[in-house]
Design an enzyme around this catalytic site. Sequence first.
Site, PDB file in Angstrom:
ATOM      1  CG  HIS A   1      51.912  65.243  26.525  1.00  0.00           C
ATOM      2  ND1 HIS A   1      50.967  64.625  27.297  1.00  0.00           N
ATOM      3  CD2 HIS A   1      51.453  65.179  25.244  1.00  0.00           C
ATOM      4  CE1 HIS A   1      49.980  64.202  26.530  1.00  0.00           C
ATOM      5  NE2 HIS A   1      50.252  64.525  25.281  1.00  0.00           N
TER       6      HIS A   1
ATOM      7  CD  GLU B   1      53.637  66.954  31.939  1.00  0.00           C
ATOM      8  OE1 GLU B   1      52.657  67.103  32.694  1.00  0.00           O
ATOM      9  OE2 GLU B   1      53.532  66.971  30.691  1.00  0.00           O
TER      10      GLU B   1
ATOM     11  CB  CYS C   1      48.090  63.050  30.283  1.00  0.00           C
ATOM     12  SG  CYS C   1      49.666  62.508  29.585  1.00  0.00           S
TER      13      CYS C   1
ATOM     14  CB  CYS D   1      52.916  63.250  31.675  1.00  0.00           C
ATOM     15  SG  CYS D   1      53.130  63.773  29.957  1.00  0.00           S
TER      16      CYS D   1
END
Length: 182
Positions: free
Chosen positions: A60, A62, A97, A100
């Site tokens: 992801h 991040e 999410c 993260c």
Amino acid sequence: MENEFELTTEESGWMDVVHQLATSALSCGEVPIACVVVHNSTVVCEGKNATNATRNPTRHAELVAFDQLFSGKSQEEVDGCKSVLQESTLYVNCEPCIMCAAAIRNLGIPRVVFGCSNERFGGCGSVLSVHKNEQMEGRPFSVKISTEAGTEAVALLKEFYKQGNPNAPPGKRKREIADASK
């Protein structure tokens, strides 16, 4: 959702940078989510989703940004980076999410500004409130949501899903479903 505010001029500028990165991710066939971490008006690290390119569902935006920041550094340098993060703001076009949000919390980033909510996996209030859960380890962080940046993020996400995700599981790909109905 709580914490929806108008962005300052500086915050809008950073969200524009995020939008450009997310647009770049879309052009590479990635889910168009991107982020920048800013400390004293300087980008410390940035990331965009790389789940399709790497075939790794944990890549992801991040986590890609954090890897960029920590990669190849000594423990002393990593510790220095962590103290910078603890005085930084993370800007991302979609609500982090749960995974993260937990990473953000464990790194001690005090503030996150995001665009659209993540109704399926959101860790900042949509599904779970990782950012402020008192029972979790790490430093709680504040969130600020921008409706304007959210509209741009949703438009990019719609574009991605309209074209179909080539890495979706067989039978779940939009084009396959559309072709089967003919």
